[in-house]
Enzyme design. Structure first.
Site, PDB file in Angstrom:
ATOM      1  N   ASP A  30       0.827  -1.208   0.000  1.00  0.00           N
ATOM      2  CA  ASP A  30       0.000   0.000   0.000  1.00  0.00           C
ATOM      3  C   ASP A  30       0.865   1.263   0.000  1.00  0.00           C
ATOM      4  OD1 ASP A  30      -2.365   1.365  -0.085  1.00  0.00           O
ATOM      5  OD2 ASP A  30      -3.038   0.824   1.925  1.00  0.00           O
ATOM      6  N   GLU A  71       3.229   6.612  -2.757  1.00  0.00           N
ATOM      7  CA  GLU A  71       3.125   7.769  -3.643  1.00  0.00           C
ATOM      8  C   GLU A  71       3.756   9.034  -3.060  1.00  0.00           C
ATOM      9  OE1 GLU A  71      -0.643   5.209  -3.865  1.00  0.00           O
ATOM     10  OE2 GLU A  71       0.375   6.332  -2.259  1.00  0.00           O
ATOM     11  N   ASP A  83      -8.670   3.981  -3.742  1.00  0.00           N
ATOM     12  CA  ASP A  83      -9.749   4.220  -2.782  1.00  0.00           C
ATOM     13  C   ASP A  83     -10.983   4.795  -3.472  1.00  0.00           C
ATOM     14  OD1 ASP A  83      -7.951   3.329  -0.947  1.00  0.00           O
ATOM     15  OD2 ASP A  83      -7.418   5.305  -0.188  1.00  0.00           O
TER      16      ASP A  83
END
Length: 799
Positions: A477, A480, A541
């Protein structure tokens, strides 16, 4: 309302947002921490100096090397009737001493030929004292050069190279590089200042900018766009599918949703409907203006001080094959990964994990993976690679028991460590994190520096321990937010390392997984070019809405057109509890994606909704599991050819003009067409490419063109290409219990069709095999079975 009341109301609203735990999204296009860097702004700043590529000053056809002469320009302003205009004008030198610096520099230019379809163009804006020897983005580190595949000839005004698939012309003055297909159609060309003499719109040609602020340089590679040309790709972009008329910023970003212009998975690659693709071989921020400012100009604003561009000639399949030959094809994931993944935010204990496993089997929801998200540590989100002993008294035994029942375990983790994390001191002591210019941390958190081999060794050691305990796969996860101004072990700043961070992160997890488990598999959110080598990635998401569901499809299609074979998304959306009617329609969409996971705010488990929903979810899941032989074979073929499992219609039908216009349906593999329901309706308009198509659920037959088609019992429209024998397997509750020795070929054939083919890839086999069936009375018989002795086939004519 008075101004004072408005001010007070605004202050109250802002204060409420700051206090709200839900108000966590970054405001787009604001100058805040980790906002995407838009390089195009530097090319619009009249304080900067610009250098336009003017003529080919020298060139050696044998080596493909030469120099380009650049002319110096600055923006000048002019007022006309209360309108201030700004356009480039020739500029004199401003350096001192005047004898030491070139007014019109001559700088390196090079052309290489990677294959008979792939051309590499390199230009620089200044000397390269620290050239990169190998690139992480290229599968072999370096690109091959095969000049022997292209025949050189001198032409009037320049040079020409020809292969069996295309032609490249290099014109001396004005300097142009023109790329043609094998039939002589111009695909694209560099743009020179003279190409804009017929317009009042000031547009930059192929050039570079020298910033007034620090004398750094960036390239602006300008190429032509032709009328009706369409552009696709650029990674997992959720905006309109066709990028023509858009400005796309390629900067890895925590998009905080899937209905805005920023991307978790930007990829510096795109393809054109004219028959070519482009890979911008850079990790710096890139902004591409696909005719948004000036309709006929494709402006690639590259943060780097050189331009390294690969052009691929051919139809979409050719382009994807060539691009993935260069940057890598996806590894083939293990069979069990294609089963259903059950998740939510989050299972907090061993008991919850065992309970959900029990209920999945109790309610007969075929499943292969149970995912534990952020709550398996002592403190939720505080990732220290240790199960919370109080809530997971024997995690190793739990995973062993689950494995015995056909469940693999996936664990969440991330590469950021808060100061309260027990691992924080160790990370700092061992210098494993990205530093700032003083040697401190750019953020309050420690961000692992994956350009440091010692960091990778430390990190992989943590994952290995968990693999030894029984974990099967990790959720990779975030990734970024690598600091743009950070100093990395590689010696470069985040300007070059930020976009590479997801690739390094993906690679580190995938390689330890391959070493310890024997397969390449991750579940990652962020990417860069080359990340497709390390499947798989999911769509971020998503909001729980119809708009998000349709945006998810556009993002998945765009990523598939950027070299990624495998992709998934959170079924039902992520951000809030999924409304039952939305979840009901989203579930079959997920089942017809390469990989499928239900995840997000609870509840997610289908038995926690209505009885009707539970039955509908089960039917959709059963459909996927029975189709596993088709899915598995298509996955193998996709991984070998660089094709997406979920593919835009024009990938298979490039000569169908209508196929280039559709973005709300797709092909699942080569033979199944899927049209999800994005609203609470029972039918929808569906475009069918050439040929005959048969409804998978209702058995109705359709010809090419537009049709209003009713969904079947499972709320989705699924059609099968005429002449397809779809391999099915007996229903099992996990892939572990599937019997591959007995398959059923369901033959989708119209009355006039006399033969059909199936593609089958058996577990532990080495190649996809083609099974042929021929019409015999009221059924079809197997007439060619290279799997004879391994698998028996029963045939069933669907009519």
């Amino acid at each position: 309302m008075k101004n004072s009341q408005l001010t007070k109301l605004f202050s109250i609203c802002m204060f409420g947002m700051l206090l709200s735990p839900k108000a966590s999204a970054q405001i787009q296009n604001a100058d805040v921490l980790n906002a995407p860097i838009d390089i195009s702004k530097d090319f619009q700043n009249y304080l900067n100096t610009f250098y336009f590529a003017d003529e080919l000053a020298s060139f050696d056809p044998a080596t493909g090397k030469g120099t380009i002469k650049y002319l110096r320009y600055n923006y000048k302003t002019r007022q006309a009737f209360n309108n201030m205009m700004m356009k480039p004008d020739v500029e004199k030198a401003n350096e001192f001493p005047t004898t030491e610096y070139e007014v019109s520099p001559e700088l390196p230019f090079e052309i290489q030929f990677v294959s008979d379809r792939t051309i590499r163009i390199k230009t620089t804006s200044g000397p390269q004292f620290h050239p990169q020897k190998e690139s992480l983005m290229l599968v072999d580190g370096v690109a091959p050069n095969h000049p022997e595949l292209w025949k050189y000839s001198k032409i009037e005004g320049g040079h020409k190279y020809t292969s069996k698939h295309g032609v490249v012309e290099i014109l001396t003055k004005p300097w142009h590089v023109k790329i043609y297909d094998e039939n002589g159609k111009l695909l694209t060309s560099t743009l020179h200042d003279t190409d804009f003499k017929n317009t009042y719109t000031p547009t930059l040609p192929f050039s570079y900018v020298r910033r007034n602020s620090d004398y750094s340089r960036s390239m602006g590679a300008a190429f032509s766009l032709e009328p009706d040309e369409k552009i696709f790709g650029c990674g997992e972009s959720f905006t309109q599918f066709n990028k023509r008329g858009q400005k796309v910023v390629l900067w890895t970003d925590d998009a905080n949703g899937i209905q805005n212009e920023t991307m978790y998975k930007p990829i510096p690659f795109y393809m054109s409907s004219r028959g070519y693709g482009v890979f911008m071989h850079h990790s710096t921020p890139i902004t591409v203006d696909f005719g948004r400012y000036f309709g006929s100009a494709n402006e690639m604003y590259i943060g780097d001080d050189e331009a390294d561009l690969f052009f691929f000639i051919g139809e979409p399949k050719d382009v994807l094959d060539q691009y993935t030959n260069l940057t890598g094809k996806a590894a083939m994931p293990p069979l069990w990964s294609f089963g259903f993944w059950m998740s939510r935010i989050t299972y907090f204990s061993e008991k919850e994990g065992r309970d959900v496993a029990r209920d999945l089997r109790k309610y007969k929801i075929p499943t292969d993976v149970i995912h534990f998200d952020t709550g398996w540590f002592d403190v939720d989100w505080r990732n220290n690679y240790e199960f919370a002993k109080a809530r997971f008294p024997d995690a190793t035994k739990m995973m062993s028991d689950l494995k015995e029942d056909g469940f693999h375990v996936c664990l969440w983790q991330l590469p950021y460590f808060t100061p309260k994390n027990t691992l924080f001191p160790e990370i700092m002591d061992k210098n494993l994190a990205v530093r700032d210019r003083k040697g401190n941390l750019p953020y309050e958190d420690a961000v692992l520096d994956f350009s440091n081999p010692e960091t990778i060794t430390w990190y992989q050691g943590k994952l290995k321990k968990l693999f030894d305990e029984g974990v099967s796969v990790f959720k990779v996860d975030f990734g970024e937010a690598a600091p743009p101004d950070g100093i990395y072990h590689s010696g470069r700043t985040g300007f070059y390392e930020h976009n590479l961070y997801p690739l390094r992160y993906n690679k580190a997890v995938a390689e330890i997984t391959q070493k310890e488990k024997g397969y390449t598999l991750i579940w990652a959110r962020s990417t860069w070019a080359g990340s497709q080598r390390y499947p798989l990635h999911w769509g971020g998401d998503a909001e729980t809405s119809n708009g998000a569901m349709s945006a998810e499809l556009r993002g998945g299609l765009s990523l598939g057109l950027s070299g990624f074979s495998f992709w998934s998304h959170d079924v039902g959306g992520f951000a809030t509890k999924s409304p039952e009617n939305l979840y009901r329609r989203w579930a079959p969409f997920g089942m017809f994606t390469s990989h499928v996971r239900s995840h997000g705010e609870p509840p997610r488990e289908p038995w926690l909704y209505s009885k009707d929903f539970l039955e509908g979810f089960r039917k959709a899941d059963n459909m996927r599991y029975e189709l596993m032989p088709y899915i598995y074979a298509q996955a193998k073929e996709s991984s070998q050819k660089g094709l997406p499992m979920m593919r835009a219609l024009f990938v298979e039908y490039p000569n169908d003009p209508g196929a280039w216009l559709v973005d709300n349906e797709y092909l699942f593999g080569s033979s199944i067409l899927v049209a999800p329901l994005f609203e609470e309706v029972t039918e929808r308009d569906v475009y069918l490419p050439e040929g005959t198509w048969i409804d998978y659920q209702t058995k109705k037959v359709y010809q090419s063109g537009w049709h209003k088609i009713k969904a079947g019992e499972v709320p989705i429209v699924v059609l099968v290409k005429d002449g397809t024998a779809l391999p099915h397997i007996g229903l099992a509750q996990s892939t572990k219990d599937m019997d591959w020795s007995k398959l059923t070929l369901k033959v989708y054939a119209s009355d006039k069709t006399t033969s059909a083919t199936a593609k089958v890839f058996l577990p532990n086999d080495t190649a996809v095999q083609e099974i042929k069936v021929t019409k015999n009375g009221n059924n079809f018989d197997v007439t060619a079975n290279p799997l004879n002795g391994k698998t028996t086939f029963k045939t069933e004519w669907i009519k």
